[in-house]
Design a protein around this motif. Structure first.
Motif, PDB file in Angstrom:
ATOM      1  N   VAL A  98       0.847  -1.191   0.000  1.00 53.87           N
ATOM      2  CA  VAL A  98       0.000   0.000   0.000  1.00 53.87           C
ATOM      3  C   VAL A  98       0.883   1.241   0.000  1.00 53.87           C
ATOM      4  O   VAL A  98       1.902   1.286   0.698  1.00 53.87           O
ATOM      5  N   GLU A  99       0.500   2.244  -0.796  1.00 52.45           N
ATOM      6  CA  GLU A  99       1.192   3.517  -0.813  1.00 52.45           C
ATOM      7  C   GLU A  99       0.177   4.640  -0.954  1.00 52.45           C
ATOM      8  O   GLU A  99      -1.010   4.387  -1.207  1.00 52.45           O
ATOM      9  N   LEU A 100       0.614   5.876  -0.786  1.00 50.48           N
ATOM     10  CA  LEU A 100      -0.242   7.044  -0.960  1.00 50.48           C
ATOM     11  C   LEU A 100       0.068   7.693  -2.299  1.00 50.48           C
ATOM     12  O   LEU A 100       1.223   7.784  -2.711  1.00 50.48           O
ATOM     13  N   ASP A 101      -0.990   8.162  -2.984  1.00 53.85           N
ATOM     14  CA  ASP A 101      -0.759   8.885  -4.227  1.00 53.85           C
ATOM     15  C   ASP A 101      -0.419  10.343  -3.900  1.00 53.85           C
ATOM     16  O   ASP A 101      -0.254  10.715  -2.732  1.00 53.85           O
ATOM     17  N   ASP A 102      -0.289  11.161  -4.918  1.00 55.06           N
ATOM     18  CA  ASP A 102       0.113  12.560  -4.718  1.00 55.06           C
ATOM     19  C   ASP A 102      -0.884  13.357  -3.896  1.00 55.06           C
ATOM     20  O   ASP A 102      -0.541  14.403  -3.344  1.00 55.06           O
ATOM     21  N   GLU A 103      -2.130  12.864  -3.824  1.00 56.76           N
ATOM     22  CA  GLU A 103      -3.159  13.563  -3.064  1.00 56.76           C
ATOM     23  C   GLU A 103      -3.439  12.895  -1.720  1.00 56.76           C
ATOM     24  O   GLU A 103      -4.403  13.233  -1.029  1.00 56.76           O
ATOM     25  N   GLY A 104      -2.596  11.930  -1.355  1.00 57.32           N
ATOM     26  CA  GLY A 104      -2.733  11.272  -0.072  1.00 57.32           C
ATOM     27  C   GLY A 104      -3.745  10.151  -0.021  1.00 57.32           C
ATOM     28  O   GLY A 104      -4.074   9.657   1.064  1.00 57.32           O
ATOM     29  N   GLU A 105      -4.256   9.725  -1.188  1.00 55.69           N
ATOM     30  CA  GLU A 105      -5.217   8.620  -1.238  1.00 55.69           C
ATOM     31  C   GLU A 105      -4.484   7.287  -1.240  1.00 55.69           C
ATOM     32  O   GLU A 105      -3.429   7.135  -1.859  1.00 55.69           O
ATOM     33  N   ARG A 106      -5.068   6.305  -0.570  1.00 52.07           N
ATOM     34  CA  ARG A 106      -4.425   4.994  -0.436  1.00 52.07           C
ATOM     35  C   ARG A 106      -4.689   4.130  -1.681  1.00 52.07           C
ATOM     36  O   ARG A 106      -5.802   4.084  -2.197  1.00 52.07           O
ATOM     37  N   LYS A 107      -3.649   3.433  -2.108  1.00 53.37           N
ATOM     38  CA  LYS A 107      -3.722   2.611  -3.318  1.00 53.37           C
ATOM     39  C   LYS A 107      -2.694   1.498  -3.224  1.00 53.37           C
ATOM     40  O   LYS A 107      -1.831   1.495  -2.346  1.00 53.37           O
ATOM     41  N   THR A 108      -2.783   0.539  -4.133  1.00 47.96           N
ATOM     42  CA  THR A 108      -1.757  -0.497  -4.177  1.00 47.96           C
ATOM     43  C   THR A 108      -0.460   0.101  -4.717  1.00 47.96           C
ATOM     44  O   THR A 108      -0.469   0.981  -5.572  1.00 47.96           O
ATOM     45  N   ARG A 109       0.649  -0.380  -4.196  1.00 43.18           N
ATOM     46  CA  ARG A 109       1.966   0.098  -4.636  1.00 43.18           C
ATOM     47  C   ARG A 109       2.204  -0.272  -6.090  1.00 43.18           C
ATOM     48  O   ARG A 109       1.623  -1.220  -6.619  1.00 43.18           O
ATOM     49  N   THR A 110       3.074   0.487  -6.731  1.00 47.31           N
ATOM     50  CA  THR A 110       3.545   0.114  -8.061  1.00 47.31           C
ATOM     51  C   THR A 110       5.045  -0.143  -7.982  1.00 47.31           C
ATOM     52  O   THR A 110       5.750   0.467  -7.167  1.00 47.31           O
TER      53      THR A 110
END
Length: 253
Positions: A98-110
């Motif tokens: 799990v990581e955060l995108d540029d807006e702080g939303e949680r998503k699966t890592r790439t």
């Protein structure tokens, strides 16, 4: 054929949700009766030309909410090295996938492999178990439908469900639930940057049966069984009586 124009005549149906009279379903019959099917691993060139083997998994998957993430976490814990090519060694931590995108939303890592960036759960073509989503592979191992093991956005795409509160002139209101095509506009401004997208391309309209049948489990999960049964009835009637104008222009029929 080039990708079709995104604006074309569509046939829609509206009906009250049999299981909830406060909801009105608004469904795109043109899309749901099309011959679209996912062609990952069967000619899909990927949404970006420099990552042709990873389909639409390039950007990772945003979680719909905490419940979505926690459900997926329970299945991530069941992934073995034989199912997940990029499974970290040692004790698995949430930050491993799990990581955060540029807006702080949680998503699966790439992760980047051989110059191609994709979701950490995406197994590449050189993996012994084959290319594709590790969580998808786990579903078959557990004899589950993949919609049970994957993030919501992964199994919903390219069906789009949106909600809108509608106020009637008599002062009453209802929730409009739209079931439609998740075309490249659904990706927001970034949709303009996609090198290829499936829903508007004839290459992906090759299914023997229409979408409302091939994606029945997903539609039931999005609408509920009673609403899907009503949609099925409308789709059957539409297939029998539709005009050429109501055909999806990417559909070779």
């Amino acid at each position: 054929m080039p990708e079709v124009d995104l604006v074309f005549p569509r046939a829609w149906v509206e009906f009250v949700n049999p299981a909830d009279e406060t909801e009105v379903l608004r469904c795109d019959l043109t899309w749901l009766t099309s011959s679209y099917t996912c062609i990952f691993g069967q000619g899909c060139p990927g949404i970006y030309a420099d990552a042709p083997d990873v389909g639409c998994c390039t950007l990772g998957a945003h979680f719909a909410d905490d419940e979505d993430e926690e459900r997926v976490a329970g299945f991530v814990d069941q992934l073995t090295d034989g199912l997940w090519q990029h499974r970290p060694t040692g004790e698995l931590r949430r930050e491993d996938w799990v990581e955060l995108d540029d807006e702080g939303e949680r998503k699966t890592r790439t992760v980047e492999v051989d110059g191609q960036r994709a979701c950490v759960f995406h197994n590449r073509t050189d993996f012994a178990a084959g290319a594709g989503c590790a969580l998808h592979a786990l579903a078959f191992t557990l004899e589950l439908n993949p919609l049970e093991t994957k993030p919501d956005v992964c199994w919903q795409l390219p069906i789009r469900r949106t909600f809108r509160e509608v106020e009637r002139t008599d002062g009453t209101s209802y929730t409009e639930v739209s079931i439609s095509e998740y075309d490249r506009r659904g990706w927001g401004p970034g949709g303009h940057d996609l090198d290829w997208y499936c829903t508007g391309n004839t290459e992906a309209h090759v299914a023997v049966e229409p979408l409302y049948l091939t994606s029945a489990p997903e539609l039931v999960a999005l609408m509920g069984q009673e609403a899907y049964d009503e949609l099925h009835r409308h789709c059957e009637a539409h297939v029998r009586s539709r005009s050429v104008l109501a055909l999806h222009p990417a559909d070779p029929r």
